[in-house]
Design an enzyme around this catalytic site. Structure first.
Site, PDB file in Angstrom:
ATOM      1  N   VAL A 195      14.818 -80.350  14.591  1.00 31.86           N
ATOM      2  CA  VAL A 195      15.593 -79.317  13.540  1.00 31.86           C
ATOM      3  C   VAL A 195      16.268 -78.447  14.585  1.00 31.86           C
ATOM      4  O   VAL A 195      16.013 -77.843  15.542  1.00 31.86           O
ATOM      5  CB  VAL A 195      14.431 -78.660  12.946  1.00 31.86           C
ATOM      6  CG1 VAL A 195      15.131 -77.640  12.039  1.00 31.86           C
ATOM      7  CG2 VAL A 195      13.333 -79.306  11.981  1.00 31.86           C
ATOM      8  N   ASP A 201      22.310 -69.761   5.044  1.00 34.95           N
ATOM      9  CA  ASP A 201      22.558 -68.446   5.810  1.00 34.95           C
ATOM     10  C   ASP A 201      21.089 -67.882   6.369  1.00 34.95           C
ATOM     11  O   ASP A 201      20.210 -67.295   5.535  1.00 34.95           O
ATOM     12  CB  ASP A 201      23.210 -67.578   5.199  1.00 34.95           C
ATOM     13  CG  ASP A 201      23.590 -66.234   5.914  1.00 34.95           C
ATOM     14  OD1 ASP A 201      22.822 -65.941   6.717  1.00 34.95           O
ATOM     15  OD2 ASP A 201      24.631 -65.416   5.512  1.00 34.95           O
ATOM     16  N   ASN A 233      18.395 -71.757  17.560  1.00 32.04           N
ATOM     17  CA  ASN A 233      19.675 -71.481  18.233  1.00 32.04           C
ATOM     18  C   ASN A 233      20.453 -70.543  17.552  1.00 32.04           C
ATOM     19  O   ASN A 233      21.308 -69.751  18.342  1.00 32.04           O
ATOM     20  CB  ASN A 233      20.229 -72.907  18.618  1.00 32.04           C
ATOM     21  CG  ASN A 233      21.599 -72.661  19.098  1.00 32.04           C
ATOM     22  OD1 ASN A 233      21.901 -72.357  20.248  1.00 32.04           O
ATOM     23  ND2 ASN A 233      22.558 -72.899  18.255  1.00 32.04           N
ATOM     24  N   TYR A 278      21.853 -56.536  20.275  1.00 32.38           N
ATOM     25  CA  TYR A 278      21.941 -58.019  20.826  1.00 32.38           C
ATOM     26  C   TYR A 278      20.944 -58.228  21.943  1.00 32.38           C
ATOM     27  O   TYR A 278      20.085 -59.026  22.055  1.00 32.38           O
ATOM     28  CB  TYR A 278      23.508 -58.314  21.545  1.00 32.38           C
ATOM     29  CG  TYR A 278      23.377 -59.565  21.918  1.00 32.38           C
ATOM     30  CD1 TYR A 278      23.500 -60.900  20.788  1.00 32.38           C
ATOM     31  CD2 TYR A 278      23.396 -60.337  23.220  1.00 32.38           C
ATOM     32  CE1 TYR A 278      23.814 -62.178  21.108  1.00 32.38           C
ATOM     33  CE2 TYR A 278      23.619 -61.491  23.484  1.00 32.38           C
ATOM     34  CZ  TYR A 278      23.873 -62.498  22.599  1.00 32.38           C
ATOM     35  OH  TYR A 278      23.514 -64.004  22.902  1.00 32.38           O
ATOM     36  N   LYS A 303      17.240 -60.200  21.763  1.00 32.63           N
ATOM     37  CA  LYS A 303      17.236 -61.238  22.589  1.00 32.63           C
ATOM     38  C   LYS A 303      15.733 -61.104  23.499  1.00 32.63           C
ATOM     39  O   LYS A 303      14.957 -61.878  23.945  1.00 32.63           O
ATOM     40  CB  LYS A 303      18.343 -61.808  23.593  1.00 32.63           C
ATOM     41  CG  LYS A 303      19.456 -62.175  22.607  1.00 32.63           C
ATOM     42  CD  LYS A 303      19.108 -63.485  22.353  1.00 32.63           C
ATOM     43  CE  LYS A 303      20.454 -64.199  21.512  1.00 32.63           C
ATOM     44  NZ  LYS A 303      20.148 -65.544  20.724  1.00 32.63           N
TER      45      LYS A 303
HETATM   46  N1  LIG Z   1      27.795 -68.321  24.421  1.00 35.96           N
HETATM   47  C1  LIG Z   1      27.414 -67.611  25.221  1.00 35.96           C
HETATM   48  O1  LIG Z   1      27.893 -67.175  26.081  1.00 35.96           O
HETATM   49  C2  LIG Z   1      25.975 -67.589  25.077  1.00 35.96           C
HETATM   50  C3  LIG Z   1      25.214 -66.882  26.128  1.00 35.96           C
HETATM   51  C4  LIG Z   1      23.643 -66.621  25.964  1.00 35.96           C
HETATM   52  C5  LIG Z   1      23.048 -66.924  24.938  1.00 35.96           C
HETATM   53  N2  LIG Z   1      23.749 -67.536  23.733  1.00 35.96           N
HETATM   54  C6  LIG Z   1      23.045 -67.927  22.342  1.00 35.96           C
HETATM   55  O2  LIG Z   1      23.166 -69.147  22.295  1.00 35.96           O
HETATM   56  C7  LIG Z   1      23.099 -69.381  20.791  1.00 35.96           C
HETATM   57  C8  LIG Z   1      24.395 -70.038  20.302  1.00 35.96           C
HETATM   58  O3  LIG Z   1      25.552 -69.448  20.663  1.00 35.96           O
HETATM   59  P1  LIG Z   1      27.006 -70.347  20.813  1.00 35.96           P
HETATM   60  O4  LIG Z   1      27.342 -69.712  22.166  1.00 35.96           O
HETATM   61  O5  LIG Z   1      26.553 -71.802  20.649  1.00 35.96           O
HETATM   62  O6  LIG Z   1      27.782 -69.627  19.404  1.00 35.96           O
HETATM   63  P2  LIG Z   1      28.645 -70.426  18.678  1.00 35.96           P
HETATM   64  O7  LIG Z   1      29.588 -71.483  19.256  1.00 35.96           O
HETATM   65  O8  LIG Z   1      29.397 -69.466  17.907  1.00 35.96           O
HETATM   66  O9  LIG Z   1      27.659 -71.289  17.704  1.00 35.96           O
HETATM   67  C9  LIG Z   1      27.015 -70.660  16.601  1.00 35.96           C
HETATM   68  C10 LIG Z   1      26.032 -71.151  15.560  1.00 35.96           C
HETATM   69  O10 LIG Z   1      25.290 -70.665  14.816  1.00 35.96           O
HETATM   70  C11 LIG Z   1      25.587 -70.704  13.459  1.00 35.96           C
HETATM   71  N3  LIG Z   1      25.259 -69.568  12.829  1.00 35.96           N
HETATM   72  C12 LIG Z   1      25.886 -68.258  12.753  1.00 35.96           C
HETATM   73  N4  LIG Z   1      25.431 -67.618  11.864  1.00 35.96           N
HETATM   74  C13 LIG Z   1      24.347 -68.220  11.407  1.00 35.96           C
HETATM   75  C14 LIG Z   1      23.537 -67.520  10.297  1.00 35.96           C
HETATM   76  N5  LIG Z   1      23.720 -66.472   9.449  1.00 35.96           N
HETATM   77  N6  LIG Z   1      22.905 -68.849   9.584  1.00 35.96           N
HETATM   78  C15 LIG Z   1      22.893 -70.095  10.028  1.00 35.96           C
HETATM   79  N7  LIG Z   1      23.585 -70.399  11.064  1.00 35.96           N
HETATM   80  C16 LIG Z   1      24.398 -69.544  11.707  1.00 35.96           C
HETATM   81  C17 LIG Z   1      27.108 -71.161  13.330  1.00 35.96           C
HETATM   82  O11 LIG Z   1      27.518 -71.931  12.473  1.00 35.96           O
HETATM   83  P3  LIG Z   1      27.903 -71.143  11.009  1.00 35.96           P
HETATM   84  O12 LIG Z   1      28.962 -70.347  11.325  1.00 35.96           O
HETATM   85  O13 LIG Z   1      28.614 -72.328  10.284  1.00 35.96           O
HETATM   86  O14 LIG Z   1      26.676 -70.625  10.231  1.00 35.96           O
HETATM   87  C18 LIG Z   1      27.153 -71.965  14.764  1.00 35.96           C
HETATM   88  O15 LIG Z   1      26.657 -73.291  14.399  1.00 35.96           O
HETATM   89  C19 LIG Z   1      23.156 -68.025  20.169  1.00 35.96           C
HETATM   90  O16 LIG Z   1      21.740 -67.453  19.845  1.00 35.96           O
HETATM   91  C20 LIG Z   1      23.652 -66.915  21.380  1.00 35.96           C
HETATM   92  O17 LIG Z   1      23.176 -65.650  21.128  1.00 35.96           O
HETATM   93  C21 LIG Z   1      25.096 -67.528  23.934  1.00 35.96           C
END
Ligand SMILES: NC(=O)c1ccc[n+]([C@@H]2O[C@H](COP(=O)([O-])OP(=O)(O)OC[C@H]3O[C@@H](n4cnc5c(N)ncnc54)[C@H](OP(=O)(O)O)[C@@H]3O)[C@@H](O)[C@H]2O)c1
Length: 263
Positions: free
Chosen positions: A11, A65, A91, A156, A160
């Site tokens: 999942v 959501d 995630n 944030y 985390k």
């Molecule tokens: N990118 C970075 O620099 C970074 C660094 C450290 C950690 N992270 C962590 O990595 C994880 C993934 O981030 P990412 O960088 O891959 O971001 P991303 O490209 O913006 O993807 C976010 C995903 O989460 C979904 N999402 C957002 N809000 C949601 C909600 N309310 N309910 C269900 N799904 C939701 C989005 O789809 P929908 O909009 O369709 O819902 C999308 O599939 C996050 O937890 C982030 O905090 C990211």
């Protein structure tokens, strides 16, 4: 839930972009069926078609959501009843910017729900099945930010930090059960994350960036070999986290006034 097969089921929340989409790719390549979760049903459907076409596994979509209790409850009900679940990847997440005093109360509350309550409830839902099977894993996607606190990113970092700490405690509780848990703590990773926050990250040096492929590869390799509970992809970020764990907390406050974007 995907049609019944003998393949293990993973999942993945936040499966339509960035790190979550990459988890879908790499897990499907390893022969997992998938249950993919995010809000945008059209993008979920595109992920399903792509995964099924390229890897010959079964995928099912679950538009939800995860800031909403009812949607989390529906998903909890579904996953709690599946005996094929072997992996849960919590995630889904987002960042925000600006001082708490100026931030939208709803957005901040949504962040707490998405980064803490949803992963906690989903983890509790899958644990009985994983314990009964004596195998499987849970990966909570946290961040290097979990070792920091920062002006402009108060919740944030705090959410985390919860996720990393929650995962470490759970790992201690599950020792000897055959279940592996991981707090995946990436640094800056190319995805839609910063674009959604509408922050300009062009000034960040290229050495600070990881690819989602690197992040997910490091995570799954570490889970395979029963590596550390806290997984920090990339040598540069391993060094940064080691430093952050040892410097006096007061120094972090000074650094945080630089107001780097969330990661
Ligand atoms: N990118 C970075 O620099 C970074 C660094 C450290 C950690 N992270 C962590 O990595 C994880 C993934 O981030 P990412 O960088 O891959 O971001 P991303 O490209 O913006 O993807 C976010 C995903 O989460 C979904 N999402 C957002 N809000 C949601 C909600 N309310 N309910 C269900 N799904 C939701 C989005 O789809 P929908 O909009 O369709 O819902 C999308 O599939 C996050 O937890 C982030 O905090 C990211």
């Amino acid at each position: 839930m995907p049609v019944e097969t003998t393949r293990p089921l993973a999942v993945v929340t936040g499966a339509t972009a960035g790190i979550g989409k990459e988890f879908c790719d790499q897990l499907a390549a390893r022969g997992y069926d998938l249950l993919v979760v995010a809000r945008d049903a059209n993008r979920l459907e595109a992920v399903r078609r792509d995964i099924e076409g390229r890897y010959g596994v079964a995928a099912d979509v679950f538009p939800a959501d995860l800031t909403l209790d009812d949607d989390v409850s529906r998903l909890v009900g579904l996953v709690a009843g599946s005996f094929r679940i072997e992996l849960l990847i919590n995630n889904a997440g987002f960042g925000s910017r600006g001082n708490l005093a100026d931030a939208s109360p709803k957005q901040q509350e949504d962040m707490l729900r998405l980064h803490t309550m949803a992963p906690m409830r989903l983890t509790q839902a899958v644990l009985p099945v994983l314990l009964q099977n004596g195998r499987g894993g849970i990966i909570n996607v946290s961040s290097v930010a979990s070792f920091l606190y920062s002006a402009g990113n108060v919740n944030y970092c705090a959410t985390k930090a919860y996720l990393t700490n929650f995962t470490e405690g759970l790992a201690a509780e599950l020792k000897g059960t055959g279940i592996r848990v991981q707090a995946l703590c990436p640094g800056f990773t190319r995805s839609e994350f910063h674009q959604r926050m509408e922050v300009d990250v062009r000034k960040l040096p290229s050495w600070m960036w990881l690819s989602a492929t690197q992040v997910v590869g490091a995570s799954l390799r570490s889970l395979d070999r029963g590596g550390r509970v806290v997984c920090v992809p990339g040598l540069r970020y391993k060094l940064i986290v080691t430093l952050l764990r040892h410097v006096p907390r007061g120094l972090i406050g000074g650094m945080s006034r630089l107001r780097a974007p969330a990661m």
